[in-house]
Design an enzyme around this catalytic site. Structure first.
Site, PDB file in Angstrom:
ATOM      1  N   SER A  82       0.796  -1.225   0.000  1.00  0.00           N
ATOM      2  CA  SER A  82       0.000   0.000   0.000  1.00  0.00           C
ATOM      3  C   SER A  82       0.833   1.282   0.000  1.00  0.00           C
ATOM      4  CB  SER A  82      -0.982  -0.007   1.173  1.00  0.00           C
ATOM      5  OG  SER A  82      -0.333  -0.316   2.375  1.00  0.00           O
ATOM      6  N   HIS A 100      -5.621  -3.455  -2.464  1.00  0.00           N
ATOM      7  CA  HIS A 100      -5.352  -2.518  -3.562  1.00  0.00           C
ATOM      8  C   HIS A 100      -5.344  -3.172  -4.934  1.00  0.00           C
ATOM      9  CE1 HIS A 100      -4.641   1.262  -1.521  1.00  0.00           C
ATOM     10  NE2 HIS A 100      -4.065   0.578  -0.552  1.00  0.00           N
ATOM     11  N   LYS A 116     -11.968   0.422  -1.095  1.00  0.00           N
ATOM     12  CA  LYS A 116     -11.093   1.068  -2.068  1.00  0.00           C
ATOM     13  C   LYS A 116     -11.760   1.053  -3.438  1.00  0.00           C
ATOM     14  CE  LYS A 116      -7.294   0.900   0.987  1.00  0.00           C
ATOM     15  NZ  LYS A 116      -6.570  -0.015   1.839  1.00  0.00           N
TER      16      LYS A 116
HETATM   17  C1  LIG Z   1      -6.488  -0.114   3.226  1.00  0.00           C
HETATM   18  C2  LIG Z   1      -6.047  -1.485   3.574  1.00  0.00           C
HETATM   19  C3  LIG Z   1      -6.686  -2.232   4.560  1.00  0.00           C
HETATM   20  C4  LIG Z   1      -7.795  -1.662   5.404  1.00  0.00           C
HETATM   21  O1  LIG Z   1      -8.948  -1.464   4.683  1.00  0.00           O
HETATM   22  P1  LIG Z   1     -10.151  -0.634   5.341  1.00  0.00           P
HETATM   23  O2  LIG Z   1     -11.255  -0.856   4.386  1.00  0.00           O
HETATM   24  O3  LIG Z   1      -9.686   0.779   5.414  1.00  0.00           O
HETATM   25  O4  LIG Z   1     -10.397  -1.216   6.677  1.00  0.00           O
HETATM   26  C5  LIG Z   1      -6.258  -3.525   4.799  1.00  0.00           C
HETATM   27  N1  LIG Z   1      -5.233  -4.057   4.117  1.00  0.00           N
HETATM   28  C6  LIG Z   1      -4.568  -3.378   3.171  1.00  0.00           C
HETATM   29  C7  LIG Z   1      -3.433  -4.022   2.445  1.00  0.00           C
HETATM   30  C8  LIG Z   1      -4.946  -2.065   2.868  1.00  0.00           C
HETATM   31  O5  LIG Z   1      -4.280  -1.377   1.943  1.00  0.00           O
END
Ligand SMILES: *Cc1c(COP(=O)(O)O)cnc(C)c1O
Length: 283
Positions: free
Chosen positions: A71, A99, A131
């Protein structure tokens, strides 16, 4: 909470969880909060992971957990390599594709689709809905035994209110769009290639990323923050990411592209960065 569900339902005191050093905080915390022992391996370093697993022969079960797309760096895990190692060492492989899901692969199924991986090779798959899906929550996919195990014993799943129906309905709509509107992925891929090509002419350091996360390494914390603020004054939102989120000395501007962007906006960003770097070198 989905990551915590996986880590705590699939491991106990006689087990070991091994994670990439650059994993997302929710994976790190999931391992810490589980009863298992916890070790990390250097980023995308399969030899180091193999060493970690060999040293861990006495554990009953070994679970490898990794981000699909990292990320803060935008690079991807080597799933064929990881799954081969997991099989050799009789360990389980879990991928968090927050992602990648919706964005990678022809149908948007994520990094597993892009790297042609099967459920046997990656038995535990997790992705979030906040996301690409623009919604909220997360899911775990895998064998019937895996899902039943989570339903029966994952405490962070059992002892909390279920997803509200309105969110479930919105998620179904998002999934439809993800599956059908492949032009969004094609457009995003074009934007990513265009951004990298335009940035190649400037004196900035990009990271080896082919995904929508395109960090520009700045190094110094204050300079990264100053650049981010200067961009914001021109109505361009690019966050500065600093330690402890990333290693010391690697503060960066985290450019995140989306299918909603246009080429002209990338031109504007690149021109702004060019004039800011000229300002900086003059004084
Ligand atoms: C953003 C992210 C999360 C958390 O997701 P949320 O929907 O904000 O709880 C978990 N794992 C990874 C790899 C992320 O990039």
């Amino acid at each position: 909470m989905a990551n915590l569900a996986i880590a705590s339902a699939l491991s106990s005191k006689q087990d070991l969880i091994v994670e990439d050093k650059l994993n997302h905080a929710s994976l790190i915390d999931a391992a810490r909060l589980s009863d298992a022992d916890f070790k990390r391996y250097n980023h995308n370093d399969l030899e180091h992971l193999a060493l970690r697993l060999q040293q861990a022969g006495e554990y009953r079960r070994r679970l490898i957990m990794t981000d699909g797309v990292f990320s803060m760096d935008g690079d991807c895990a080597d799933l064929p390599g990881l799954s081969q190692l997991a099989e050799q060492q009789d360990a389980w492989l879990m991928v968090d594709d927050a992602h990648g899901f919706g964005v990678l692969g022809r149908r948007g199924a994520g990094l597993l689709e892009q790297q042609s991986m099967t459920q046997q090779q990656v038995p535990v798959f997790m992705a979030t809905l906040g996301k690409s899906a623009g919604c909220y929550g997360a899911f775990v996919a895998g064998s019937e035994e895996l899902i039943e195990t989570l339903i029966q014993s994952a405490r962070s799943y059992i002892y909390t209110t279920a997803t509200p129906p309105a969110l479930a309905a919105a998620t179904i709509k998002s999934l439809e769009i993800i599956e059908k509107e492949s032009w969004r992925r094609e457009k995003l891929a074009e934007l990513i290639a265009y951004f990298r090509q335009q940035m190649a002419t400037l004196d900035f350091e990009l990271m080896p990323s082919n995904t929508a996360i395109q960090p520009i390494v700045i190094g110094d914390n204050h300079r990264a923050l100053a650049l981010s603020e200067a961009l914001l004054q021109q109505d361009i939102l690019v966050t500065a990411i600093r330690p402890p989120t990333v290693p010391v000395g690697t503060a960066r501007l985290r450019v995140t592209l989306s299918a909603e962007h246009e080429m002209a906006q990338i031109d504007r960003l690149v021109a702004a960065l060019q004039s800011l770097s000229a300002d900086c070198s003059m004084g």
